[in-house]
Scaffold this active site. Structure first.
Site, PDB file in Angstrom:
ATOM      1  CG  HIS A   1      41.144  36.644  35.483  1.00  0.00           C
ATOM      2  ND1 HIS A   1      42.283  36.148  36.062  1.00  0.00           N
ATOM      3  CD2 HIS A   1      40.531  37.411  36.425  1.00  0.00           C
ATOM      4  CE1 HIS A   1      42.370  36.597  37.309  1.00  0.00           C
ATOM      5  NE2 HIS A   1      41.314  37.344  37.563  1.00  0.00           N
TER       6      HIS A   1
ATOM      7  CE  LYS B   1      44.601  42.015  46.069  1.00  0.00           C
ATOM      8  NZ  LYS B   1      43.756  41.568  44.954  1.00  0.00           N
TER       9      LYS B   1
ATOM     10  NE  ARG C   1      35.768  35.279  42.538  1.00  0.00           N
ATOM     11  CZ  ARG C   1      36.932  35.494  43.115  1.00  0.00           C
ATOM     12  NH1 ARG C   1      37.962  34.739  42.822  1.00  0.00           N
ATOM     13  NH2 ARG C   1      37.076  36.429  44.025  1.00  0.00           N
TER      14      ARG C   1
ATOM     15  CB  SER D   1      45.010  35.133  40.874  1.00  0.00           C
ATOM     16  OG  SER D   1      44.444  35.532  39.657  1.00  0.00           O
TER      17      SER D   1
HETATM   18  O1  PNS Z   1      41.805  41.622  40.558  1.00  0.00           O
HETATM   19  P1  PNS Z   1      41.561  42.523  41.726  1.00  0.00           P
HETATM   20  O2  PNS Z   1      42.781  42.581  42.597  1.00  0.00           O
HETATM   21  O3  PNS Z   1      40.321  42.135  42.482  1.00  0.00           O
HETATM   22  O4  PNS Z   1      41.309  44.009  41.130  1.00  0.00           O
HETATM   23  C1  PNS Z   1      41.105  45.114  41.989  1.00  0.00           C
HETATM   24  C2  PNS Z   1      41.181  46.439  41.230  1.00  0.00           C
HETATM   25  C3  PNS Z   1      42.455  46.520  40.395  1.00  0.00           C
HETATM   26  C4  PNS Z   1      39.989  46.568  40.317  1.00  0.00           C
HETATM   27  C5  PNS Z   1      41.128  47.572  42.289  1.00  0.00           C
HETATM   28  O5  PNS Z   1      42.064  47.306  43.294  1.00  0.00           O
HETATM   29  C6  PNS Z   1      41.432  48.947  41.716  1.00  0.00           C
HETATM   30  O6  PNS Z   1      40.660  49.487  40.973  1.00  0.00           O
HETATM   31  N1  PNS Z   1      42.615  49.496  42.067  1.00  0.00           N
HETATM   32  C7  PNS Z   1      43.080  50.792  41.594  1.00  0.00           C
HETATM   33  C8  PNS Z   1      42.941  51.885  42.679  1.00  0.00           C
HETATM   34  C9  PNS Z   1      41.500  52.377  42.712  1.00  0.00           C
HETATM   35  O7  PNS Z   1      41.025  53.006  41.802  1.00  0.00           O
HETATM   36  N2  PNS Z   1      40.791  52.012  43.805  1.00  0.00           N
HETATM   37  C10 PNS Z   1      39.355  52.262  43.860  1.00  0.00           C
HETATM   38  C11 PNS Z   1      39.016  53.216  44.928  1.00  0.00           C
HETATM   39  S1  PNS Z   1      37.742  52.425  45.880  1.00  0.00           S
END
Ligand code: PNS
Length: 159
Positions: free
Chosen positions: A17, A41, A90, A128
Protein backbone atom coordinates in the site's frame (compact mmCIF):
# COMPACT_ATOMS: atom_id res chain seq x y z
CA UNK A 1 -5.41 20.92 -8.90
CA UNK A 2 -5.72 17.14 -9.34
CA UNK A 3 -6.98 15.31 -6.31
CA UNK A 4 -7.19 11.53 -6.23
CA UNK A 5 -8.61 9.12 -3.70
CA UNK A 6 -6.86 5.88 -2.83
CA UNK A 7 -9.49 3.74 -1.07
CA UNK A 8 -9.15 0.51 0.81
CA UNK A 9 -9.58 -1.43 4.02
CA UNK A 10 -5.91 -1.11 5.06
CA UNK A 11 -6.27 -3.77 7.76
CA UNK A 12 -3.39 -3.11 8.26
CA UNK A 13 -1.45 -0.92 5.82
CA UNK A 14 1.34 -2.93 4.15
CA UNK A 15 4.52 -1.93 2.33
CA UNK A 16 2.60 -2.66 -0.89
CA UNK A 17 0.00 0.00 0.00
CA UNK A 18 2.76 2.40 1.00
CA UNK A 19 4.46 1.84 -2.35
CA UNK A 20 1.24 2.77 -4.19
CA UNK A 21 0.73 5.82 -1.94
CA UNK A 22 4.31 7.03 -2.46
CA UNK A 23 4.21 6.57 -6.23
CA UNK A 24 0.68 7.98 -6.46
CA UNK A 25 1.72 11.10 -4.56
CA UNK A 26 4.04 11.99 -7.49
CA UNK A 27 1.23 11.99 -10.04
CA UNK A 28 -1.35 14.10 -8.24
CA UNK A 29 -1.40 17.37 -6.32
CA UNK A 30 -3.16 15.61 -3.48
CA UNK A 31 -3.98 12.02 -2.65
CA UNK A 32 -6.64 11.33 -0.08
CA UNK A 33 -6.34 7.86 1.37
CA UNK A 34 -9.88 6.69 2.16
CA UNK A 35 -10.13 4.06 4.87
CA UNK A 36 -13.37 2.08 4.62
CA UNK A 37 -15.03 2.17 8.01
CA UNK A 38 -17.72 -0.46 7.82
CA UNK A 39 -16.05 -3.32 6.06
CA UNK A 40 -18.10 -6.52 5.83
CA UNK A 41 -14.83 -8.26 6.57
CA UNK A 42 -14.98 -7.44 10.34
CA UNK A 43 -11.56 -5.86 10.52
CA UNK A 44 -8.82 -6.73 12.99
CA UNK A 45 -8.03 -3.06 13.58
CA UNK A 46 -10.63 -0.39 14.33
CA UNK A 47 -10.97 2.38 11.80
CA UNK A 48 -9.21 4.79 14.20
CA UNK A 49 -6.27 2.38 14.52
CA UNK A 50 -6.05 1.97 10.73
CA UNK A 51 -6.20 5.72 10.15
CA UNK A 52 -3.55 6.37 12.83
CA UNK A 53 -1.17 3.77 11.41
CA UNK A 54 -1.58 5.29 7.92
CA UNK A 55 -0.94 8.79 9.30
CA UNK A 56 2.22 7.58 11.03
CA UNK A 57 3.67 5.82 7.99
CA UNK A 58 2.88 8.66 5.55
CA UNK A 59 4.18 11.42 7.84
CA UNK A 60 6.98 12.36 5.45
CA UNK A 61 4.76 12.78 2.38
CA UNK A 62 3.34 16.30 2.14
CA UNK A 63 0.43 15.83 -0.26
CA UNK A 64 -1.20 12.84 1.45
CA UNK A 65 -4.23 13.08 3.67
CA UNK A 66 -5.87 10.21 5.53
CA UNK A 67 -9.64 10.11 6.05
CA UNK A 68 -12.13 7.41 6.89
CA UNK A 69 -15.35 6.90 4.99
CA UNK A 70 -18.51 4.91 5.24
CA UNK A 71 -20.93 4.07 2.45
CA UNK A 72 -20.24 4.35 -1.23
CA UNK A 73 -16.79 5.18 -2.52
CA UNK A 74 -18.19 7.53 -5.16
CA UNK A 75 -20.00 9.53 -2.47
CA UNK A 76 -16.73 9.85 -0.61
CA UNK A 77 -14.95 10.92 -3.82
CA UNK A 78 -17.66 13.53 -4.46
CA UNK A 79 -17.43 14.82 -0.89
CA UNK A 80 -13.70 15.54 -1.27
CA UNK A 81 -14.11 16.76 -4.86
CA UNK A 82 -11.92 14.04 -6.37
CA UNK A 83 -12.47 12.70 -9.89
CA UNK A 84 -9.81 10.02 -9.83
CA UNK A 85 -9.68 6.76 -7.91
CA UNK A 86 -6.30 5.07 -7.61
CA UNK A 87 -6.05 1.33 -7.09
CA UNK A 88 -3.05 -0.98 -7.03
CA UNK A 89 -3.10 -3.97 -9.35
CA UNK A 90 -1.03 -6.91 -8.17
CA UNK A 91 -1.79 -9.81 -10.46
CA UNK A 92 -4.34 -11.06 -12.93
CA UNK A 93 -6.36 -12.41 -9.98
CA UNK A 94 -7.10 -8.81 -8.93
CA UNK A 95 -8.22 -7.80 -12.38
CA UNK A 96 -11.80 -9.08 -12.56
CA UNK A 97 -12.83 -7.56 -9.23
CA UNK A 98 -11.06 -4.28 -9.96
CA UNK A 99 -12.60 -4.02 -13.41
CA UNK A 100 -16.08 -4.56 -11.97
CA UNK A 101 -15.47 -1.97 -9.24
CA UNK A 102 -14.11 0.60 -11.70
CA UNK A 103 -16.87 0.07 -14.25
CA UNK A 104 -19.64 0.14 -11.63
CA UNK A 105 -18.28 3.33 -10.12
CA UNK A 106 -18.07 4.88 -13.60
CA UNK A 107 -21.64 3.80 -14.41
CA UNK A 108 -23.06 5.45 -11.30
CA UNK A 109 -20.77 8.50 -11.38
CA UNK A 110 -19.56 9.19 -14.93
CA UNK A 111 -17.23 11.98 -13.73
CA UNK A 112 -15.02 9.47 -11.93
CA UNK A 113 -12.12 7.59 -13.50
CA UNK A 114 -10.09 4.78 -11.99
CA UNK A 115 -6.35 4.66 -12.60
CA UNK A 116 -4.38 1.54 -11.77
CA UNK A 117 -0.84 1.49 -10.54
CA UNK A 118 0.85 -1.82 -11.16
CA UNK A 119 2.27 -2.97 -7.85
CA UNK A 120 6.04 -3.21 -7.63
CA UNK A 121 7.04 -6.80 -8.27
CA UNK A 122 8.52 -7.22 -4.77
CA UNK A 123 5.05 -6.68 -3.31
CA UNK A 124 3.01 -8.54 -5.92
CA UNK A 125 2.20 -11.42 -3.52
CA UNK A 126 1.48 -9.22 -0.52
CA UNK A 127 -1.92 -8.66 1.10
CA UNK A 128 -3.19 -7.50 4.47
CA UNK A 129 -4.89 -10.86 5.01
CA UNK A 130 -1.63 -12.78 4.51
CA UNK A 131 0.10 -10.39 6.92
CA UNK A 132 -2.66 -10.91 9.53
CA UNK A 133 -2.42 -14.67 9.18
CA UNK A 134 1.37 -14.81 9.57
CA UNK A 135 1.21 -12.40 12.54
CA UNK A 136 -1.51 -14.52 14.19
CA UNK A 137 0.95 -17.45 14.25
CA UNK A 138 3.69 -15.22 15.60
CA UNK A 139 5.56 -15.32 12.27
CA UNK A 140 8.00 -12.67 11.05
CA UNK A 141 6.16 -9.94 9.15
CA UNK A 142 8.89 -7.30 9.28
CA UNK A 143 9.51 -7.59 5.51
CA UNK A 144 5.87 -6.87 4.71
CA UNK A 145 4.77 -3.94 6.86
CA UNK A 146 6.30 -0.74 8.30
CA UNK A 147 7.94 -1.17 11.74
CA UNK A 148 5.16 0.55 13.68
CA UNK A 149 2.62 -1.83 12.13
CA UNK A 150 4.71 -4.84 13.18
CA UNK A 151 4.52 -3.53 16.74
CA UNK A 152 0.75 -2.99 16.57
CA UNK A 153 0.22 -6.51 15.21
CA UNK A 154 2.35 -7.97 18.02
CA UNK A 155 0.24 -6.07 20.57
CA UNK A 156 -2.99 -7.41 19.00
CA UNK A 157 -1.94 -11.04 18.98
CA UNK A 158 -0.12 -10.97 22.35
CA UNK A 159 -3.39 -10.06 24.06
O1 PNS B 1 -8.73 -2.82 0.29
P1 PNS B 1 -9.99 -3.36 -0.29
O2 PNS B 1 -10.78 -4.09 0.76
O3 PNS B 1 -9.74 -4.20 -1.51
O4 PNS B 1 -10.87 -2.08 -0.76
C1 PNS B 1 -12.17 -2.25 -1.31
C2 PNS B 1 -12.91 -0.92 -1.41
C3 PNS B 1 -12.88 -0.18 -0.08
C4 PNS B 1 -12.27 -0.06 -2.47
C5 PNS B 1 -14.37 -1.25 -1.84
O5 PNS B 1 -14.88 -2.26 -1.02
C6 PNS B 1 -15.30 -0.05 -1.76
O6 PNS B 1 -15.19 0.87 -2.52
N1 PNS B 1 -16.23 -0.08 -0.78
C7 PNS B 1 -17.19 0.98 -0.54
C8 PNS B 1 -18.60 0.61 -1.05
C9 PNS B 1 -18.67 0.85 -2.55
O7 PNS B 1 -18.62 1.96 -3.02
N2 PNS B 1 -18.73 -0.27 -3.31
C10 PNS B 1 -18.61 -0.18 -4.76
C11 PNS B 1 -19.84 -0.60 -5.43
S1 PNS B 1 -19.34 -1.81 -6.63
Amino acid sequence: MTRAVYPGSFDPVTLGHLDVITRGSRFFDEVIVGVLQNSAKSPLFSVEERVNMLREVTEGIDNIEIQSFDGLLIDFAKSVDAHIIVRGLRAVTDFEYELQLAQTNKAVYPDIDTLFLVTSVVYSYLSSSVVREIASYNGDISKFVPECVTEKLKEKFDK
